[in-house]
Motif scaffolding. Structure first.
Motif, PDB file in Angstrom:
ATOM      1  N   ALA A  93       0.858  -1.191   0.000  1.00 40.49           N
ATOM      2  CA  ALA A  93       0.000   0.000   0.000  1.00 40.49           C
ATOM      3  C   ALA A  93       0.889   1.235   0.000  1.00 40.49           C
ATOM      4  N   VAL A  94       0.351   2.346  -0.498  1.00 36.06           N
ATOM      5  CA  VAL A  94       1.125   3.590  -0.537  1.00 36.06           C
ATOM      6  C   VAL A  94       0.371   4.659   0.257  1.00 36.06           C
ATOM      7  N   TYR A  95       1.111   5.414   1.051  1.00 35.46           N
ATOM      8  CA  TYR A  95       0.513   6.445   1.909  1.00 35.46           C
ATOM      9  C   TYR A  95       1.124   7.816   1.608  1.00 35.46           C
ATOM     10  N   LEU A  96       0.285   8.832   1.622  1.00 34.52           N
ATOM     11  CA  LEU A  96       0.738  10.212   1.552  1.00 34.52           C
ATOM     12  C   LEU A  96       0.935  10.686   2.993  1.00 34.52           C
ATOM     13  N   CYS A  97       2.139  11.169   3.297  1.00 29.28           N
ATOM     14  CA  CYS A  97       2.483  11.447   4.700  1.00 29.28           C
ATOM     15  C   CYS A  97       2.670  12.939   4.931  1.00 29.28           C
ATOM     16  N   ARG A  98       2.481  13.326   6.167  1.00 31.04           N
ATOM     17  CA  ARG A  98       2.732  14.715   6.546  1.00 31.04           C
ATOM     18  C   ARG A  98       3.051  14.766   8.035  1.00 31.04           C
ATOM     19  N   HIS A  99       4.006  15.625   8.358  1.00 31.69           N
ATOM     20  CA  HIS A  99       4.371  15.817   9.764  1.00 31.69           C
ATOM     21  C   HIS A  99       3.633  17.028  10.310  1.00 31.69           C
ATOM     22  N   TYR A 100       3.097  16.904  11.492  1.00 29.73           N
ATOM     23  CA  TYR A 100       2.420  18.016  12.151  1.00 29.73           C
ATOM     24  C   TYR A 100       3.153  18.311  13.459  1.00 29.73           C
ATOM     25  N   ALA A 101       3.586  19.545  13.583  1.00 30.19           N
ATOM     26  CA  ALA A 101       4.343  19.922  14.785  1.00 30.19           C
ATOM     27  C   ALA A 101       3.373  20.227  15.917  1.00 30.19           C
ATOM     28  N   VAL A 102       2.722  19.185  16.383  1.00 28.10           N
ATOM     29  CA  VAL A 102       1.759  19.358  17.488  1.00 28.10           C
ATOM     30  C   VAL A 102       2.155  18.409  18.626  1.00 28.10           C
ATOM     31  N   PRO A 103       1.917  18.837  19.866  1.00 28.82           N
ATOM     32  CA  PRO A 103       2.325  17.978  20.985  1.00 28.82           C
ATOM     33  C   PRO A 103       1.392  16.784  21.178  1.00 28.82           C
ATOM     34  N   ARG A 104       0.125  16.972  20.848  1.00 33.77           N
ATOM     35  CA  ARG A 104      -0.872  15.910  21.061  1.00 33.77           C
ATOM     36  C   ARG A 104      -1.857  15.902  19.893  1.00 33.77           C
ATOM     37  N   PRO A 105      -2.503  14.749  19.618  1.00 30.69           N
ATOM     38  CA  PRO A 105      -3.479  14.697  18.518  1.00 30.69           C
ATOM     39  C   PRO A 105      -4.595  15.730  18.669  1.00 30.69           C
ATOM     40  N   ARG A 106      -4.909  16.107  19.916  1.00 32.02           N
ATOM     41  CA  ARG A 106      -5.983  17.095  20.124  1.00 32.02           C
ATOM     42  C   ARG A 106      -5.711  18.378  19.331  1.00 32.02           C
ATOM     43  N   ALA A 107      -4.414  18.746  19.234  1.00 31.86           N
ATOM     44  CA  ALA A 107      -4.054  19.996  18.555  1.00 31.86           C
ATOM     45  C   ALA A 107      -4.328  19.923  17.043  1.00 31.86           C
ATOM     46  N   LEU A 108      -4.543  18.718  16.521  1.00 37.32           N
ATOM     47  CA  LEU A 108      -4.878  18.607  15.088  1.00 37.32           C
ATOM     48  C   LEU A 108      -6.260  19.201  14.812  1.00 37.32           C
ATOM     49  N   LEU A 109      -7.045  19.373  15.882  1.00 35.51           N
ATOM     50  CA  LEU A 109      -8.369  19.971  15.709  1.00 35.51           C
ATOM     51  C   LEU A 109      -8.295  21.496  15.584  1.00 35.51           C
ATOM     52  N   GLY A 110      -7.128  22.054  15.861  1.00 35.30           N
ATOM     53  CA  GLY A 110      -6.936  23.508  15.709  1.00 35.30           C
ATOM     54  C   GLY A 110      -7.108  23.901  14.251  1.00 35.30           C
ATOM     55  N   HIS A 111      -7.541  25.152  14.002  1.00 33.14           N
ATOM     56  CA  HIS A 111      -7.969  25.575  12.676  1.00 33.14           C
ATOM     57  C   HIS A 111      -6.934  25.264  11.575  1.00 33.14           C
ATOM     58  N   GLN A 112      -5.705  25.754  11.760  1.00 40.14           N
ATOM     59  CA  GLN A 112      -4.691  25.632  10.702  1.00 40.14           C
ATOM     60  C   GLN A 112      -4.334  24.164  10.425  1.00 40.14           C
ATOM     61  N   HIS A 113      -4.073  23.404  11.492  1.00 40.00           N
ATOM     62  CA  HIS A 113      -3.700  21.998  11.302  1.00 40.00           C
ATOM     63  C   HIS A 113      -4.852  21.207  10.710  1.00 40.00           C
ATOM     64  N   PHE A 114      -6.047  21.509  11.183  1.00 43.34           N
ATOM     65  CA  PHE A 114      -7.199  20.765  10.677  1.00 43.34           C
ATOM     66  C   PHE A 114      -7.386  21.019   9.175  1.00 43.34           C
ATOM     67  N   ARG A 115      -7.168  22.268   8.749  1.00 43.80           N
ATOM     68  CA  ARG A 115      -7.287  22.584   7.305  1.00 43.80           C
ATOM     69  C   ARG A 115      -6.262  21.792   6.501  1.00 43.80           C
ATOM     70  N   GLU A 116      -5.042  21.708   7.029  1.00 48.07           N
ATOM     71  CA  GLU A 116      -3.994  20.971   6.322  1.00 48.07           C
ATOM     72  C   GLU A 116      -4.315  19.473   6.260  1.00 48.07           C
ATOM     73  N   LEU A 117      -4.877  18.978   7.352  1.00 45.27           N
ATOM     74  CA  LEU A 117      -5.248  17.564   7.407  1.00 45.27           C
ATOM     75  C   LEU A 117      -6.347  17.259   6.378  1.00 45.27           C
ATOM     76  N   VAL A 118      -7.322  18.144   6.292  1.00 43.97           N
ATOM     77  CA  VAL A 118      -8.402  17.957   5.321  1.00 43.97           C
ATOM     78  C   VAL A 118      -7.822  18.023   3.904  1.00 43.97           C
ATOM     79  N   ALA A 119      -6.889  18.950   3.667  1.00 48.27           N
ATOM     80  CA  ALA A 119      -6.267  19.069   2.339  1.00 48.27           C
ATOM     81  C   ALA A 119      -5.506  17.789   1.993  1.00 48.27           C
ATOM     82  N   GLN A 120      -4.852  17.201   2.983  1.00 44.80           N
ATOM     83  CA  GLN A 120      -4.103  15.949   2.769  1.00 44.80           C
ATOM     84  C   GLN A 120      -5.069  14.829   2.347  1.00 44.80           C
ATOM     85  N   ILE A 121      -6.210  14.757   3.025  1.00 42.63           N
ATOM     86  CA  ILE A 121      -7.198  13.720   2.682  1.00 42.63           C
ATOM     87  C   ILE A 121      -7.836  14.025   1.329  1.00 42.63           C
TER      88      ILE A 121
END
Ligand SMILES: C[S@@+](CC[C@H](N)C(=O)[O-])C[C@H]1O[C@@H](n2cnc3c(N)ncnc32)[C@H](O)[C@@H]1O
Length: 380
Positions: A93-121
């Protein structure tokens, strides 16, 4: 040279892409700038070097292998359309990867990171016709914590997916960075099913070889168009289809004593569009009508003695099959065999007068650890 202003994000570069090296002023006006994606391909354990070679050979300078990758994976930076990655054959399988400079997964819900995560998907969703991906599945340590449940719900809402209760088709993995950096890494699988699930497999035989392993074995045979290729004990035809998928052969022959296996191979070969190029025969691999020294490559997935055959049968079968393979092989011919009968095969090859053992690769398949034996016919 234009004055350097604030860096603008290129179109398409946001989803795990990184700006290519080089000064912006060096890029000619009108030249499309290829986004550089960080990609990770999962592979059967033991076959990382084979898969890495496929990546290098297929993509040349557009792929740069990364030094750090988890076991069972090949990581690389890729400058090209993501669609091309779907043509890799030795990977699971092949995965598109991205690093997020966040201390905990909760911070992925923050506006900027969440937008990037949605763009990745979204970048992955765009690879397939609309509606291909429906169910979102996230795997992570603590995948059922309230934070992860909220992340799933919000991601599903933002991407038009539904949270999967069991199996998903859009797979997201969250993990700590493998290189020890702080933060979190998010990996999104490019396809709804593993790449090793081939469209040509219309007949699934118990004990069929994983197609990515078959493709790796084929690479180890060093395919060339002038070769006569023989696949004794061909079962459902996996090795033959994977051989011709990488290029033509002078002849591609398979044999099996089980009529059901041969019928299955015929169906798969036809579904792959190779019906006219593959010859299938009901021969016993211990005594074939092939002429002596007529074959350039012999490749076989031998009965492991679990699902197919038994150890007692293998003790009889293996020596006779290896002798017959040596008889039909041209001097210098390459043999690539996979089996879980490691001791039996090692003992037979070490004392075989005509086969020279060149290399043994330990692989993981379905909880087993078979070996791929690469041999060369003596007498060249
Ligand atoms: C592990 S299976 C091969 C599976 C195949 N690689 C696939 O992907 O479907 C081994 C095959 O060896 C065949 N076989 C066993 N003894 C044989 C013999 N003496 N001659 C030819 N085929 C034989 C079995 O019928 C079986 O299909």
């Amino acid at each position: 040279m234009p004055a350097r202003g604030p860096r603008k994000r290129r179109r398409g570069a946001s989803a795990g892409g990184r700006r290519p090296r080089g000064r912006p002023g060096r890029v000619k006006r009108g030249t499309p700038v290829r986004p550089r994606f960080w990609v990770e391909a999962t592979v059967p354990h033991g076959l990382e070097p084979v898969a890495g070679r496929e990546v290098r050979e297929r993509f040349g300078a557009r792929a740069r292998l990364r030094r750090v990758a988890p076991p069972g994976a090949v990581a690389f930076d890729f400058a090209g359309p993501l669609e091309e990655l779907l043509t890799l054959r030795t990977v699971l399988a092949v995965y598109l990867c991205r690093h997020y400079a966040v201390p905990r997964p909760r911070a992925l819900l923050g506006h900027q990171h969440f937008r990037e995560l949605v763009a990745q998907i979204n970048a992955v969703q765009r690879l397939m016709p609309p509606g291909t991906f429906r169910l979102l599945a996230i795997s992570a340590a603590g995948a059922h914590t309230p934070v992860m449940e909220r992340l799933k719900d919000e991601l599903a809402a933002a991407t038009g997916l539904v949270v999967a209760s069991h199996e998903g088709d859009l797979h997201v993995r969250l993990r700590r960075p493998v290189d020890g950096r702080p933060g979190w890494e998010v990996l999104v699988r490019l396809t709804p099913r593993p790449l090793s699930t081939r469209a040509w497999r219309v007949c699934d035989l118990g004990g069929a070889l994983n197609a990515a392993i078959a493709a790796a074995m084929i690479r180890l045979t060093r395919p060339r168009p002038d070769q006569v290729v023989f696949n004794p004990a061909c079962g459902s035809g996996t090795l033959l289809v994977e051989r011709l998928a990488v290029g033509p052969a002078r002849r591609a022959l398979g044999c099996d004593t089980d009529p059901e296996a041969l019928a299955c191979a015929r169906r798969n070969v036809r579904a792959a569009g190779l019906g006219a190029q593959v010859e299938l025969y009901p021969w016993d691999a211990r005594a074939t009508p092939l002429q002596a020294e007529s074959v350039d490559v012999i490749c076989a997935d031998l009965p492991f003695g679990h699902l197919v055959g038994s150890h007692a049968e293998n003790v009889e079968l293996y020596p006779a099959l290896l002798d017959e393979a040596a008889r039909v092989a041209k001097p210098g011919a390459r043999g690539v065999f996979i089996t879980h009968e490691v001791r039996l095969m090692t003992a037979l090859l070490e004392q075989h007068p005509r086969w020279e053992l060149r290399r043994v690769v330990r692989v993981t398949q379905g909880g087993l650890h078979p070996r791929i034996f690469v041999v060369r016919r003596r007498g060249f």
